[in-house]
Every structure is written in structure tokens, then in C-alpha cells.
Design a protein around this motif. Sequence first.
Motif, PDB file in Angstrom:
ATOM      1  N   LEU A  35      45.202  34.409  34.323  1.00  0.00           N
ATOM      2  CA  LEU A  35      44.855  35.792  34.530  1.00  0.00           C
ATOM      3  C   LEU A  35      43.290  35.617  34.805  1.00  0.00           C
ATOM      4  O   LEU A  35      42.451  36.091  35.837  1.00  0.00           O
ATOM      5  CB  LEU A  35      45.440  36.658  33.745  1.00  0.00           C
ATOM      6  N   TYR A  36      42.544  35.060  33.763  1.00  0.00           N
ATOM      7  CA  TYR A  36      41.106  35.147  33.501  1.00  0.00           C
ATOM      8  C   TYR A  36      40.622  34.277  34.741  1.00  0.00           C
ATOM      9  O   TYR A  36      39.769  34.690  35.575  1.00  0.00           O
ATOM     10  CB  TYR A  36      40.949  34.524  32.355  1.00  0.00           C
ATOM     11  N   THR A  37      41.074  33.093  35.180  1.00  0.00           N
ATOM     12  CA  THR A  37      40.571  32.391  36.170  1.00  0.00           C
ATOM     13  C   THR A  37      40.926  33.068  37.418  1.00  0.00           C
ATOM     14  O   THR A  37      40.094  33.028  38.488  1.00  0.00           O
ATOM     15  CB  THR A  37      41.241  31.187  36.044  1.00  0.00           C
ATOM     16  N   TYR A  38      41.939  33.711  37.632  1.00  0.00           N
ATOM     17  CA  TYR A  38      42.382  34.348  38.842  1.00  0.00           C
ATOM     18  C   TYR A  38      41.423  35.669  39.028  1.00  0.00           C
ATOM     19  O   TYR A  38      40.939  35.945  40.381  1.00  0.00           O
ATOM     20  CB  TYR A  38      43.787  34.853  38.547  1.00  0.00           C
ATOM     21  N   ILE A  39      40.897  36.341  38.061  1.00  0.00           N
ATOM     22  CA  ILE A  39      40.114  37.480  38.057  1.00  0.00           C
ATOM     23  C   ILE A  39      38.604  36.979  38.590  1.00  0.00           C
ATOM     24  O   ILE A  39      38.085  37.452  39.273  1.00  0.00           O
ATOM     25  CB  ILE A  39      39.777  38.244  36.672  1.00  0.00           C
ATOM     26  N   LEU A  40      38.288  35.614  37.935  1.00  0.00           N
ATOM     27  CA  LEU A  40      36.940  35.182  38.379  1.00  0.00           C
ATOM     28  C   LEU A  40      37.136  34.893  39.908  1.00  0.00           C
ATOM     29  O   LEU A  40      35.963  34.939  40.606  1.00  0.00           O
ATOM     30  CB  LEU A  40      36.600  33.843  37.505  1.00  0.00           C
ATOM     31  N   THR A  41      38.282  34.285  40.318  1.00  0.00           N
ATOM     32  CA  THR A  41      38.165  33.701  41.582  1.00  0.00           C
ATOM     33  C   THR A  41      38.126  34.877  42.501  1.00  0.00           C
ATOM     34  O   THR A  41      37.435  35.085  43.685  1.00  0.00           O
ATOM     35  CB  THR A  41      39.539  33.254  41.844  1.00  0.00           C
ATOM     36  N   VAL A  42      38.843  36.051  42.180  1.00  0.00           N
ATOM     37  CA  VAL A  42      38.744  37.214  43.022  1.00  0.00           C
ATOM     38  C   VAL A  42      37.502  37.778  43.129  1.00  0.00           C
ATOM     39  O   VAL A  42      36.983  38.440  44.165  1.00  0.00           O
ATOM     40  CB  VAL A  42      39.928  38.424  42.628  1.00  0.00           C
ATOM     41  N   VAL A  43      36.908  37.848  41.838  1.00  0.00           N
ATOM     42  CA  VAL A  43      35.628  38.681  41.768  1.00  0.00           C
ATOM     43  C   VAL A  43      34.514  37.850  42.823  1.00  0.00           C
ATOM     44  O   VAL A  43      33.654  38.328  43.549  1.00  0.00           O
ATOM     45  CB  VAL A  43      34.934  38.493  40.361  1.00  0.00           C
ATOM     46  N   ASN A  44      34.605  36.170  42.854  1.00  0.00           N
ATOM     47  CA  ASN A  44      33.546  35.424  43.475  1.00  0.00           C
ATOM     48  C   ASN A  44      33.768  35.891  44.976  1.00  0.00           C
ATOM     49  O   ASN A  44      32.872  35.578  46.010  1.00  0.00           O
ATOM     50  CB  ASN A  44      33.835  34.137  43.032  1.00  0.00           C
ATOM     51  N   LYS A  45      35.097  36.236  45.416  1.00  0.00           N
ATOM     52  CA  LYS A  45      35.593  36.096  46.818  1.00  0.00           C
ATOM     53  C   LYS A  45      35.245  37.667  47.340  1.00  0.00           C
ATOM     54  O   LYS A  45      35.035  37.650  48.602  1.00  0.00           O
ATOM     55  CB  LYS A  45      37.110  35.773  47.270  1.00  0.00           C
ATOM     56  N   ARG A  46      35.014  38.598  46.706  1.00  0.00           N
ATOM     57  CA  ARG A  46      34.801  39.696  46.883  1.00  0.00           C
ATOM     58  C   ARG A  46      33.461  39.864  47.610  1.00  0.00           C
ATOM     59  O   ARG A  46      32.480  39.603  47.058  1.00  0.00           O
ATOM     60  CB  ARG A  46      35.008  40.854  45.812  1.00  0.00           C
ATOM     61  N   LYS A  47      33.407  40.600  48.720  1.00  0.00           N
ATOM     62  CA  LYS A  47      32.126  41.145  49.335  1.00  0.00           C
ATOM     63  C   LYS A  47      31.930  42.444  49.203  1.00  0.00           C
ATOM     64  O   LYS A  47      32.696  43.292  49.879  1.00  0.00           O
ATOM     65  CB  LYS A  47      32.474  40.769  51.048  1.00  0.00           C
ATOM     66  N   PRO A  48      31.128  42.758  48.247  1.00  0.00           N
ATOM     67  CA  PRO A  48      30.738  44.153  47.929  1.00  0.00           C
ATOM     68  C   PRO A  48      30.180  45.080  48.938  1.00  0.00           C
ATOM     69  O   PRO A  48      30.339  46.342  48.781  1.00  0.00           O
ATOM     70  CB  PRO A  48      30.043  44.184  46.672  1.00  0.00           C
ATOM     71  N   PHE A  49      29.390  44.461  50.047  1.00  0.00           N
ATOM     72  CA  PHE A  49      28.770  45.278  50.945  1.00  0.00           C
ATOM     73  C   PHE A  49      29.523  45.008  52.193  1.00  0.00           C
ATOM     74  O   PHE A  49      29.790  43.789  52.427  1.00  0.00           O
ATOM     75  CB  PHE A  49      27.425  44.694  50.866  1.00  0.00           C
ATOM     76  N   THR A  50      29.089  45.796  53.130  1.00  0.00           N
ATOM     77  CA  THR A  50      29.678  45.558  54.503  1.00  0.00           C
ATOM     78  C   THR A  50      28.848  44.528  55.260  1.00  0.00           C
ATOM     79  O   THR A  50      27.693  44.348  54.834  1.00  0.00           O
ATOM     80  CB  THR A  50      29.756  47.033  55.326  1.00  0.00           C
TER      81      THR A  50
END
Length: 311
Positions: free
Chosen positions: A96-111
Motif C-alpha cells: 500500500l505504501y509503494t502504491y501510494i508513492l506511485t500514485v503520488v508520483n503520477k499525479r499531475k496537480p496542475f492543469t
Amino acid sequence: MKILYNHQGKMSESKQFKMFEKDFDQNIEFLDDFTNLINLSGRIIAFISDKNFHIVNARLLDNSVQTLRSIKLCCSIGSFSDANTLVRKLRDDLLLYTYILTVVNKRKPFTEESLENFSMENQEEFLKSFSNLQFNTTLNDDEKAVTAWLENKVLELPRKIRMKLSFENYMKVLQTDPKISQILINYKLGNYWEILRSKLNNYVHNNGSQFSSHNLIQIHNQHLEIYFGNVNVRTSYIITLFLVLITMIESALISSGDMIDYLDCGMEPPEDCQYEIAAFIQSYIDNKVVKIHPELKQFLKDNNINGMKII
């Protein structure tokens, strides 16, 4: 009437437990040291959702250290079914921790549009562009799941999205990274991972009376060393694979922290000091990772995401 049996000795005093404890404590010490390394590094892992700003801390890892201690306690009283059930919890929490890090890294916070117009030509243009940045309010299902987990709202999710927080989806998302997929296939880590999944599920779901009997093991059991050995091997494999995944996803987390120490002391850090890894991480790689596959260490050395110096 209570029947009194001859004293057979405590499981925790057996030579088999003492041998198990020596190896198992290495896993506890490693994960505890790694958690402390992250907590003391000052590194901030931020996740910007559609409405909130979240800090991803190391609480999941602190929790996993406690789970390791609980596994050891279960083994000390012969409750190997409970111990293996907790081994699966350890697996799920670390993934779960590695999954969260992966999702965080892929997230584009700005348009994308506001980023296209971003300029750093001069201070005035930078400030103007920064003020015009627009937050991305669209979340995919994995981002919705991570947001709900961070906000303690998982039970409010529709089942389809809630199931993103599962072992199967963690592996699916992690394997979108070609290098992680390559590791699992080329070094055959996926083979044992699947075998382990099946074995641990048997304990969690109590798939047969034998798994209940594994919670009632006595000190005179002729297979006692095997029960201890299985817990040790499974736990070591999970933590080793966790370290491999971290190295591919966010290898800066294994930095020694020497650079911060130099700066705190007002000293100039040596060149490339930020790429040095912690000594206990190097030791774990040398003693555990190479046992999984002798060539895996070189792959991590050549391919870790931040170019950390694995020797």
C-alpha cells in the motif's frame, strides 16, 4: 476439573525460537531504521487532490514495524496461523505504501493548459505564471482511492473504487512501470510472489483444519524449525521486495542523510553526497537482495530512479 500437564517449557525458550529470533530481529531492525531514516530526513512527500493538500508520512511503515513485533510474539507462543495472517497484513501494508508513492508520483496537480503558459524568463513572468496556475480537480480512480485513504473515508467509496485498495490492484499499478515488470519477470520474483499469495490466503481464510492446527503448535513438535523457518523466509522476502520497489519508485528515500548533517553543521557537503545511500540499506542489499537473485543488485545499481550509489 482442570488437568495439569507436565511442564514442557516455553516456546520462547526453545533453541528453535532463539535461532528464529536472531534472523527475524534483523527484519525488525531494518524496517525500524528505514522508518527513522525517512522521519528524520525532512523529506516532504505531498499529494494534492482535487480539494486538499496531503502529506504522506511514514506511519504505514511505523505500523509495519509493530506488525513485525506482533508476528514475533505470535511465534513465541506457537500461534503460527496468526503469525502468517499477520505476514499477509505486512505484505499488504508495505505494498500500500509503494502504491501510494506511485500514485503520488503520477499525479499531475496542475492543469496542462496552465503549465503550458508557465514562464521563468524573469521574476515578473514567474510570479505572473505562478499566480495563474490552475489546480487539476479531475481524479482518476486510483487517485480517488488514495485521497479517501488519506482522509479516512475509504468506507464511503463505491465498491469499484474501494477495490483499488487491494493487493491485485497494487500489483497492477506497480507493474505499469516497465522496470518493475522486468524485475518480476526476468529475476523470477513474480513466481514466488504468487506462491506466497496462495499460502498466506490459506491462513487468512482458514482453508482447512490444518491451518487451525498451526495455531496450536507445541514445543515438542518435530516440525517446529520448519514453522519458524517459513515465517522468516516469507517475511524476509516481503521486506526485500519492498526495498526493491522503493529503489525503483522513490530511491531518494534510501539516501544516507549525510548531506543534511553537513548543512546542519554549516559545512559544505562533498560533491554528489546526496546520492550516497545509508549503510544499513547497503548491508541489507548485500545480505538479502542478492539471495533472491545475484544479478538483481546490479540492476538496481544501474536503474534506480534517482541514480543513488549502490556499491
